[in-house]
Design an enzyme around this catalytic site. Structure first.
Site, short mmCIF file in Angstrom:
data_model
loop_
_atom_site.label_atom_id
_atom_site.label_comp_id
_atom_site.label_asym_id
_atom_site.label_seq_id
_atom_site.Cartn_x
_atom_site.Cartn_y
_atom_site.Cartn_z
CD GLU A 63 56.55 29.65 -31.71
OE1 GLU A 63 57.19 30.68 -32.26
OE2 GLU A 63 56.71 28.44 -32.07
CG ASP A 67 54.95 35.60 -27.94
OD1 ASP A 67 56.05 36.08 -27.67
OD2 ASP A 67 54.37 36.35 -28.80
CD GLU A 135 58.20 32.67 -27.61
OE1 GLU A 135 58.60 33.79 -27.70
OE2 GLU A 135 57.84 31.92 -28.75
#
Length: 348
Positions: A63, A67, A135
């Site tokens: 994640e 991102d 993400e």
């Protein structure tokens, strides 16, 4: 279908996790190479899974990577799409495209949420799980096939099929106008007060504003222009009005105190000529009996202006701000109080 897709489809028959690969093909538009990256991306920490070494297995690290990759790829696309726009516009557009709410909606529309491995109750109560998984999926794509694959995924699967980038970029809700409309309906005084003016590390100006409603502090925000800061502060104020009844109470309490100070009651009507002596009625009882309470206007406390009452009636029908339980009615005098007031005025 590209030549690479044809080869991946032929290999699919001899590979494990066939169902997951087909499902990911439907989500991403292409087949994964290293399926292990995607398994991790779809594993929430609530699942309690562990790797071969006994350590917790979840998608939090992917994640983080995804991102960063989304910021880079979307920033790259926005930079090339809007060649004449300044940094503030590009930053706002990228922020809207990669916001947690936007990613969560995309994950649901793509069917990604159905592939997440987690506890059922955790999924139903975690509104960020879908966006986090999106993400993490981007991070898995980067590790599996590189930056160009992430950009193709964002451009062809997201921006071309699911999101109108121009509509998102130029869509602007005028929160300041909405707040101004609400204050006018409810006769509430509003002002924007500047808190600070600084610069960021690049030397760009940053403004900070707070919304004041009847002297009560509302939302605070900052932006790269005064307009942007006031818009952001207005948005925060509207959110507080929706979710904080005590905030509304404080505003109307302050308004009530202001209107009382502005409209002090008059004790009695002055005589037409200064030389005339006040005359007592021959029969006080007859005077009060003949005259209706409406005739003794000088003895009644002032009521709320008609405009305020109408504004509050409109506010009671507003879907977003129901203020029907907040009233400001003047106190009605009883007959005994009217007679006593008349006596005091007659024999003063």
């Amino acid at each position: 279908m590209t030549f690479r897709d044809i080869i991946d489809r032929l290999r699919l028959t001899f590979q494990p996790d066939r169902d997951l690969r087909v499902a990911l093909r439907g989500v991403m538009g292409f087949y994964p190479h290293n399926i292990e990256h995607y398994k991790v991306a779809l594993t929430h920490k609530s699942s309690g899974q562990r790797n071969d070494k006994g350590k917790p297995l979840n998608n939090e690290r992917l994640e983080f990577l995804g991102d960063a990759m989304l910021d880079a790829v979307v920033g790259h696309i926005v930079y090339e799409r809007f060649t004449s726009k300044r940094e503030g516009f590009l930053t706002n557009t990228r922020s809207k495209l990669v916001s947690r709410d936007s990613l969560g909606k995309l994950a649901q529309e793509m069917g990604l949420t159905e592939l997440i491995q987690s506890r059922g109750e955790q999924r139903s109560h975690n509104s960020y799980m879908a966006g986090n998984a999106f993400e993490a999926l981007v991070g898995a794509i980067y590790l599996d096939q590189g930056y160009n694959a992430v950009r193709r995924f964002v451009e062809k699967r997201i921006l071309k099929q699911m999101v109108d980038i121009n509509k998102v970029a130029y869509k602007e809700v005028n929160f300041k106008s909405k707040l101004l409309e609400w204050t006018q309906k409810n006769r509430v005084r509003m002002e924007y007060r500047m808190l600070k003016q600084t610069t960021d590390e690049k030397g760009s100006p940053i403004f900070g504003f707070v919304v004041m409603l009847e002297g009560v502090e509302g939302g605070k925000a900052q932006g790269y222009s005064k307009k942007e800061a006031q818009q952001n502060a207005s948005r925060e104020t509207l959110e507080r009005l929706r979710r904080e009844p005590q905030f509304i109470d404080a505003i109307f309490q302050a308004k009530s105190e202001r209107t009382k100070m502005e409209e002090e009651p008059v004790a009695m009507v002055p005589a037409a000529q200064a030389s005339e002596e006040p005359q007592a009625p021959e029969s006080l009882t007859e005077e009060v009996a003949v005259g209706s309470p409406a005739d003794i206007t000088a003895l009644e406390p002032p009521s709320e202006p008609e405009g305020d009452a109408g504004a509050e009636e409109e506010a009671s029908t507003d879907d977003e701000f129901d203020l029907s339980d907040i009233t400001h009615q003047s106190k009605e005098l009883s007959r005994e109080e009217i007679i006593a007031a008349a006596e005091a005025a007659a024999f003063a």
